[in-house]
Design a protein around this motif. Sequence first.
Motif, PDB file in Angstrom:
ATOM      1  N   TRP A 146     -55.427 -35.523  49.874  1.00  0.00           N
ATOM      2  CA  TRP A 146     -55.049 -35.596  51.290  1.00  0.00           C
ATOM      3  C   TRP A 146     -54.669 -37.015  51.672  1.00  0.00           C
ATOM      4  N   ALA A 147     -55.464 -37.984  51.248  1.00  0.00           N
ATOM      5  CA  ALA A 147     -55.187 -39.386  51.566  1.00  0.00           C
ATOM      6  C   ALA A 147     -53.875 -39.836  50.920  1.00  0.00           C
ATOM      7  N   CYS A 148     -53.644 -39.426  49.677  1.00  0.00           N
ATOM      8  CA  CYS A 148     -52.392 -39.783  48.994  1.00  0.00           C
ATOM      9  C   CYS A 148     -51.189 -39.213  49.737  1.00  0.00           C
ATOM     10  N   ALA A 149     -51.317 -37.966  50.202  1.00  0.00           N
ATOM     11  CA  ALA A 149     -50.218 -37.342  50.934  1.00  0.00           C
ATOM     12  C   ALA A 149     -49.939 -38.084  52.234  1.00  0.00           C
ATOM     13  N   ARG A 150     -50.984 -38.490  52.929  1.00  0.00           N
ATOM     14  CA  ARG A 150     -50.819 -39.212  54.185  1.00  0.00           C
ATOM     15  C   ARG A 150     -50.166 -40.559  53.969  1.00  0.00           C
ATOM     16  N   MET A 151     -50.519 -41.231  52.876  1.00  0.00           N
ATOM     17  CA  MET A 151     -50.004 -42.579  52.619  1.00  0.00           C
ATOM     18  C   MET A 151     -48.760 -42.574  51.740  1.00  0.00           C
ATOM     19  N   GLY A 163     -61.495 -28.395  52.969  1.00  0.00           N
ATOM     20  CA  GLY A 163     -61.184 -28.907  51.647  1.00  0.00           C
ATOM     21  C   GLY A 163     -60.117 -28.086  50.948  1.00  0.00           C
ATOM     22  N   LEU A 164     -60.215 -26.768  51.075  1.00  0.00           N
ATOM     23  CA  LEU A 164     -59.242 -25.888  50.434  1.00  0.00           C
ATOM     24  C   LEU A 164     -57.859 -26.069  51.053  1.00  0.00           C
ATOM     25  N   ALA A 165     -57.829 -26.184  52.371  1.00  0.00           N
ATOM     26  CA  ALA A 165     -56.556 -26.406  53.059  1.00  0.00           C
ATOM     27  C   ALA A 165     -55.968 -27.763  52.695  1.00  0.00           C
ATOM     28  N   ASN A 166     -56.821 -28.786  52.612  1.00  0.00           N
ATOM     29  CA  ASN A 166     -56.336 -30.125  52.266  1.00  0.00           C
ATOM     30  C   ASN A 166     -55.675 -30.150  50.900  1.00  0.00           C
ATOM     31  N   ILE A 167     -56.259 -29.426  49.943  1.00  0.00           N
ATOM     32  CA  ILE A 167     -55.710 -29.427  48.587  1.00  0.00           C
ATOM     33  C   ILE A 167     -54.307 -28.847  48.578  1.00  0.00           C
ATOM     34  N   ILE A 168     -54.133 -27.655  49.144  1.00  0.00           N
ATOM     35  CA  ILE A 168     -52.820 -27.000  49.074  1.00  0.00           C
ATOM     36  C   ILE A 168     -51.797 -27.710  49.950  1.00  0.00           C
ATOM     37  N   TRP A 169     -52.243 -28.219  51.122  1.00  0.00           N
ATOM     38  CA  TRP A 169     -51.326 -28.966  51.990  1.00  0.00           C
ATOM     39  C   TRP A 169     -50.860 -30.242  51.306  1.00  0.00           C
ATOM     40  N   SER A 170     -51.782 -30.937  50.658  1.00  0.00           N
ATOM     41  CA  SER A 170     -51.441 -32.201  49.999  1.00  0.00           C
ATOM     42  C   SER A 170     -50.476 -31.974  48.844  1.00  0.00           C
ATOM     43  N   SER A 186     -48.307 -29.670  48.594  1.00  0.00           N
ATOM     44  CA  SER A 186     -46.985 -29.373  49.152  1.00  0.00           C
ATOM     45  C   SER A 186     -46.306 -30.632  49.672  1.00  0.00           C
ATOM     46  N   LYS A 187     -47.052 -31.507  50.344  1.00  0.00           N
ATOM     47  CA  LYS A 187     -46.479 -32.754  50.859  1.00  0.00           C
ATOM     48  C   LYS A 187     -46.027 -33.665  49.735  1.00  0.00           C
ATOM     49  N   LEU A 188     -46.778 -33.660  48.630  1.00  0.00           N
ATOM     50  CA  LEU A 188     -46.469 -34.517  47.487  1.00  0.00           C
ATOM     51  C   LEU A 188     -45.486 -33.852  46.524  1.00  0.00           C
ATOM     52  N   GLN A 189     -45.105 -32.619  46.833  1.00  0.00           N
ATOM     53  CA  GLN A 189     -44.189 -31.828  45.994  1.00  0.00           C
ATOM     54  C   GLN A 189     -44.701 -31.710  44.560  1.00  0.00           C
ATOM     55  N   ARG A 223     -43.746 -24.075  51.866  1.00  0.00           N
ATOM     56  CA  ARG A 223     -43.177 -25.326  51.340  1.00  0.00           C
ATOM     57  C   ARG A 223     -43.139 -25.319  49.816  1.00  0.00           C
ATOM     58  N   LEU A 224     -44.157 -24.732  49.199  1.00  0.00           N
ATOM     59  CA  LEU A 224     -44.226 -24.664  47.737  1.00  0.00           C
ATOM     60  C   LEU A 224     -43.511 -23.432  47.184  1.00  0.00           C
ATOM     61  N   ASP A 225     -42.908 -22.655  48.084  1.00  0.00           N
ATOM     62  CA  ASP A 225     -42.187 -21.443  47.697  1.00  0.00           C
ATOM     63  C   ASP A 225     -43.094 -20.475  46.937  1.00  0.00           C
ATOM     64  N   LEU A 226     -44.340 -20.388  47.374  1.00  0.00           N
ATOM     65  CA  LEU A 226     -45.285 -19.463  46.763  1.00  0.00           C
ATOM     66  C   LEU A 226     -45.109 -18.081  47.385  1.00  0.00           C
ATOM     67  N   LYS A 227     -45.374 -17.069  46.603  1.00  0.00           N
ATOM     68  CA  LYS A 227     -45.303 -15.695  47.083  1.00  0.00           C
ATOM     69  C   LYS A 227     -46.664 -15.036  46.863  1.00  0.00           C
ATOM     70  N   PRO A 228     -47.610 -15.337  47.729  1.00  0.00           N
ATOM     71  CA  PRO A 228     -48.954 -14.775  47.564  1.00  0.00           C
ATOM     72  C   PRO A 228     -48.955 -13.259  47.707  1.00  0.00           C
ATOM     73  N   SER A 229     -49.972 -12.638  47.184  1.00  0.00           N
ATOM     74  CA  SER A 229     -50.088 -11.182  47.219  1.00  0.00           C
ATOM     75  C   SER A 229     -50.218 -10.666  48.645  1.00  0.00           C
ATOM     76  N   HIS A 230     -50.020  -9.368  48.800  1.00  0.00           N
ATOM     77  CA  HIS A 230     -50.199  -8.718  50.097  1.00  0.00           C
ATOM     78  C   HIS A 230     -51.604  -8.980  50.629  1.00  0.00           C
ATOM     79  N   GLU A 231     -52.587  -8.971  49.730  1.00  0.00           N
ATOM     80  CA  GLU A 231     -53.979  -9.204  50.125  1.00  0.00           C
ATOM     81  C   GLU A 231     -54.166 -10.604  50.697  1.00  0.00           C
TER      82      GLU A 231
END
Length: 282
Positions: free
Chosen positions: A82-87, A115-122, A124-127, A162-170
């Motif tokens: 998260w910090a790396c993505a911000r900076m 924490g889980l949101a920070n990981i996936i958001w980061s 995506s921001k860092l590509q 952003r990551l072009d993920l296609k998560p399951s219906h669930e």
Amino acid sequence: APRNMIGAAAGLTLPLDTKFVTEWFACFQKHANGCGEQALSSIIWAISCLNIKPPLSFWSVFCNCLEKNAPLSAQSISVIFWACARMQLNPPAFLVNSLGEIAASHRFGDVRGQGLANIIWSLSKLQIYPTSDFMQHWYSRFLALNDMNPRELNAVVWAFGRLDLKPSHEVVNHCIVQSLKARGRFTLRQLASVMRSLTKLSSSMRSHDNVYLLAEAGIPLFPSADLLSLVAYLDALARLGLKPNPGILKEWVKELKKRDVDVESKRAIESSLQNMGIRPKS
């Protein structure tokens, strides 16, 4: 200690002058070897919150210290990414290379929503595009959570697109259900953002029964919303491919009439209505 000084400044949002920052970085490099995992994650969190751009000499020492403390907990990793993505810093190579191992070791087990949101958001921001194996473990933990807040859900759904993920219906349905559970804490702008991001995750959102309930969750938020939020909500409805029930539009129009609608907003409204197959009225 370096951690206490910079952490206190971040917690109190104190402005720091150049001399203090320079001396702090020198102090850190002198005492870095004594910093453990928690101290290091706290330090990088504080630096990012204070919007300080660290010198290359600091980053090199910091990354070396992190690697000496490996394996890191998933919570620490979420803070660091998260910090790396911000900076806009490239995260330590050893962490990027070990994402698969992190997932396989089931270190997600104790991670909460933030924490889980920070990981996936980061990521995506860092590509940084995670492997399918990593995502399966991430999804598994996500499905076990039932108390995510609007900010976390916004970050998750946005990152999926952003990551072009296609998560399951669930997984998609879990995003919707969690949003419904948290609807009392949403602003209309946040709800519209989640609805719009959902359009990138499934070719037909109408197959998710709960998406209609999510749209209806906007009704009690209309009175406190500003014009831009009302416009964004209607745009999200149109993008979802939903033709809302008359009750939604009636309440939406009632609130819109209380606002001064500028030309640009009027055009956006007309476009959304047309996309829903509704002929705009003057």
